[in-house]
Design a protein around this motif. Structure first.
Motif, PDB file in Angstrom:
ATOM      1  N   ASN A  74      49.032  43.776  48.470  1.00  0.00           N
ATOM      2  CA  ASN A  74      47.683  43.344  49.107  1.00  0.00           C
ATOM      3  C   ASN A  74      46.637  43.879  48.770  1.00  0.00           C
ATOM      4  O   ASN A  74      45.488  43.189  48.875  1.00  0.00           O
ATOM      5  CB  ASN A  74      48.307  43.853  50.592  1.00  0.00           C
ATOM      6  N   GLN A  75      46.625  45.297  48.210  1.00  0.00           N
ATOM      7  CA  GLN A  75      45.368  45.804  47.633  1.00  0.00           C
ATOM      8  C   GLN A  75      44.754  45.224  46.612  1.00  0.00           C
ATOM      9  O   GLN A  75      43.719  44.726  46.340  1.00  0.00           O
ATOM     10  CB  GLN A  75      45.563  47.381  47.433  1.00  0.00           C
ATOM     11  N   VAL A  76      45.876  44.854  45.429  1.00  0.00           N
ATOM     12  CA  VAL A  76      45.488  44.015  44.382  1.00  0.00           C
ATOM     13  C   VAL A  76      45.003  42.694  44.428  1.00  0.00           C
ATOM     14  O   VAL A  76      43.941  42.314  44.148  1.00  0.00           O
ATOM     15  CB  VAL A  76      46.686  43.929  43.508  1.00  0.00           C
ATOM     16  N   LEU A  77      45.433  42.047  45.696  1.00  0.00           N
ATOM     17  CA  LEU A  77      45.090  40.919  45.860  1.00  0.00           C
ATOM     18  C   LEU A  77      43.547  40.962  46.478  1.00  0.00           C
ATOM     19  O   LEU A  77      42.845  40.125  45.887  1.00  0.00           O
ATOM     20  CB  LEU A  77      45.898  40.273  47.262  1.00  0.00           C
ATOM     21  N   GLU A  83      36.950  40.081  42.635  1.00  0.00           N
ATOM     22  CA  GLU A  83      36.651  39.804  41.119  1.00  0.00           C
ATOM     23  C   GLU A  83      36.286  38.353  41.042  1.00  0.00           C
ATOM     24  O   GLU A  83      35.201  37.824  40.453  1.00  0.00           O
ATOM     25  CB  GLU A  83      37.774  40.381  40.214  1.00  0.00           C
ATOM     26  N   ALA A  84      37.244  37.481  41.851  1.00  0.00           N
ATOM     27  CA  ALA A  84      36.879  36.024  41.710  1.00  0.00           C
ATOM     28  C   ALA A  84      35.461  35.630  42.319  1.00  0.00           C
ATOM     29  O   ALA A  84      34.674  34.768  41.775  1.00  0.00           O
ATOM     30  CB  ALA A  84      38.115  35.282  42.498  1.00  0.00           C
ATOM     31  N   PHE A 109      39.138  38.066  53.592  1.00  0.00           N
ATOM     32  CA  PHE A 109      38.501  38.674  52.578  1.00  0.00           C
ATOM     33  C   PHE A 109      37.074  39.138  52.470  1.00  0.00           C
ATOM     34  O   PHE A 109      36.408  39.597  51.778  1.00  0.00           O
ATOM     35  CB  PHE A 109      39.108  38.283  51.229  1.00  0.00           C
ATOM     36  N   GLY A 110      36.479  38.358  53.433  1.00  0.00           N
ATOM     37  CA  GLY A 110      34.962  38.079  53.667  1.00  0.00           C
ATOM     38  C   GLY A 110      34.287  39.557  53.534  1.00  0.00           C
ATOM     39  O   GLY A 110      33.172  39.556  52.908  1.00  0.00           O
ATOM     40  N   LYS A 111      34.755  40.461  54.123  1.00  0.00           N
ATOM     41  CA  LYS A 111      34.179  41.863  54.247  1.00  0.00           C
ATOM     42  C   LYS A 111      34.106  42.549  52.791  1.00  0.00           C
ATOM     43  O   LYS A 111      33.282  43.420  52.795  1.00  0.00           O
ATOM     44  CB  LYS A 111      34.835  42.692  55.110  1.00  0.00           C
ATOM     45  N   GLY A 112      34.766  41.972  51.826  1.00  0.00           N
ATOM     46  CA  GLY A 112      34.902  42.643  50.395  1.00  0.00           C
ATOM     47  C   GLY A 112      35.280  43.872  50.453  1.00  0.00           C
ATOM     48  O   GLY A 112      36.138  44.336  51.211  1.00  0.00           O
ATOM     49  N   LEU A 113      35.199  44.571  49.397  1.00  0.00           N
ATOM     50  CA  LEU A 113      35.865  45.912  48.976  1.00  0.00           C
ATOM     51  C   LEU A 113      35.010  47.032  49.830  1.00  0.00           C
ATOM     52  O   LEU A 113      33.812  47.053  50.042  1.00  0.00           O
ATOM     53  CB  LEU A 113      35.848  46.302  47.488  1.00  0.00           C
ATOM     54  N   GLN A 120      37.197  53.615  43.122  1.00  0.00           N
ATOM     55  CA  GLN A 120      38.411  53.639  42.418  1.00  0.00           C
ATOM     56  C   GLN A 120      38.549  52.960  41.284  1.00  0.00           C
ATOM     57  O   GLN A 120      38.955  53.261  40.414  1.00  0.00           O
ATOM     58  CB  GLN A 120      39.444  53.463  43.352  1.00  0.00           C
ATOM     59  N   LEU A 121      37.855  51.461  41.434  1.00  0.00           N
ATOM     60  CA  LEU A 121      37.729  50.625  40.453  1.00  0.00           C
ATOM     61  C   LEU A 121      37.159  51.061  39.326  1.00  0.00           C
ATOM     62  O   LEU A 121      37.417  51.080  38.112  1.00  0.00           O
ATOM     63  CB  LEU A 121      37.214  49.385  40.849  1.00  0.00           C
TER      64      LEU A 121
END
Length: 306
Positions: A74-77, A83-84, A109-113, A120-121
């Motif tokens: 889920n985190q990777v998604l 990224e997309a 996913f709209g809130k982003g990271l 971490q990335l």
């Protein structure tokens, strides 16, 4: 047996043959879960003499591994969607890729990271770039670092490095016990200096020489059985451990820099470095890592002439 339970007719999860599936995606999922289970067994192997043992029903260990895998997937998604989006993908395109509508994709996913996720990335990118530089570069600093392991073969360096990682782990464990009863800034700084020296020896033994990276990538001794090939990727875990050393060293340098002015930051960075070393130790306890080291050969002969 409860209502709805049926006798198990599939391949046991603990079998090396378990990953086989009629669907390639399921095969990859089982392989990932099985690898995580082997990491958990490494953790239990490390702590068996102290306080924690694996469940009596080994399938429950695989169930725990599947839970961890689901969380990380889920985190990777989430990261892939971010990224997309950074690459210009619309919510309609993202929704189509995930078999949902644009509104549903944006809602999820709209809130982003988060800031921590971005940090971490960035750390991961730093390690990858640094390791790639060290893989292909041999400069004056490299030559200086390599003086301490002059003449040692790549395999001998790995044995030496693993012993040093164990020493670093023991230093962290001893300090953690002290911190539990007495948080002392001078004690933490002194221990970090010792660990920094260990990290320096690891940099020379494992990371400074591009030939070492090449040697690790070529260690692909054949698995004992055909089914074992489902999981037999020890070189990948050695490579991962080598990269983790870069991250641990960076944390320790930062912690020492903060030790004179910001004790809170020092403690946080110490804990970050400890977590990295812990994970390297867990991977070192994997059966396939233990198996490959005696099988690494130099000039056609087993290391040590045995």
């Amino acid at each position: 047996m409860d209502e709805g339970d049926i006798p198990w007719k599939g391949v046991p999860s603990a079998s090396d043959a378990w990953p086989f599936a009629l669907d390639i995606a399921k095969f990859e999922a089982r392989r990932a879960v099985g690898q995580m289970a082997r990491n958990l067994l490494g953790i239990y192997g490390h702590y068996a003499a102290t306080h924690e043992t694996p469940p009596a029903n080994i399938t429950l260990l695989y169930a725990r591994a599947a839970k961890y895998h689901s969380e990380m997937t889920n985190q990777v998604l989430k990261e892939l969607v971010a990224e997309a989006r950074a690459g210009g993908a619309s919510w309609s395109e993202i929704g189509a890729a995930l078999d949902v509508g644009a509104t549903a994709a944006q809602k999820r996913f709209g809130k982003g990271l988060t800031g921590d996720e971005v940090t971490q990335l960035q750390k991961e990118a730093f390690v990858v770039l640094h390791s790639e530089y060290m893989e292909f570069t041999r400069d004056e600093e490299t030559e200086y670092l390599l003086e301490s392991v002059d003449g040692a073969t790549p395999a001998e360096r790995v044995f030496y490095a693993f012993a040093r990682i164990k020493q670093a782990h023991e230093q962290f464990e001893a300090l953690s016990e002290e911190i539990d009863s007495n948080v002392d800034a001078h004690l933490i700084a002194g221990t970090l200096i010792k660990i920094r020296d260990i990290m320096f020896s690891l940099l020379s033994a494992l990371l400074a020489d591009p030939e070492q990276w090449e040697a690790v990538s070529s260690w692909s001794a054949a698995p004992v059985t055909a089914a074992e090939s489902n999981y037999f990727t020890p070189a990948a875990y050695l490579y991962w451990s080598m990269q983790q050393v870069i991250l641990a060293n960076d944390y320790i340098i930062e912690a020492l820099a903060e030790s004179k002015t910001d004790f809170g930051a020092t403690l946080r960075l110490y804990l970050e470095a400890k977590q990295v070393i812990d994970q390297i130790m867990f991977v070192m306890m994997r059966d396939d890592i233990h198996a490959i080291l005696p099988r690494v050969t130099e000039d056609g002969e087993p290391l040590g002439g045995g």
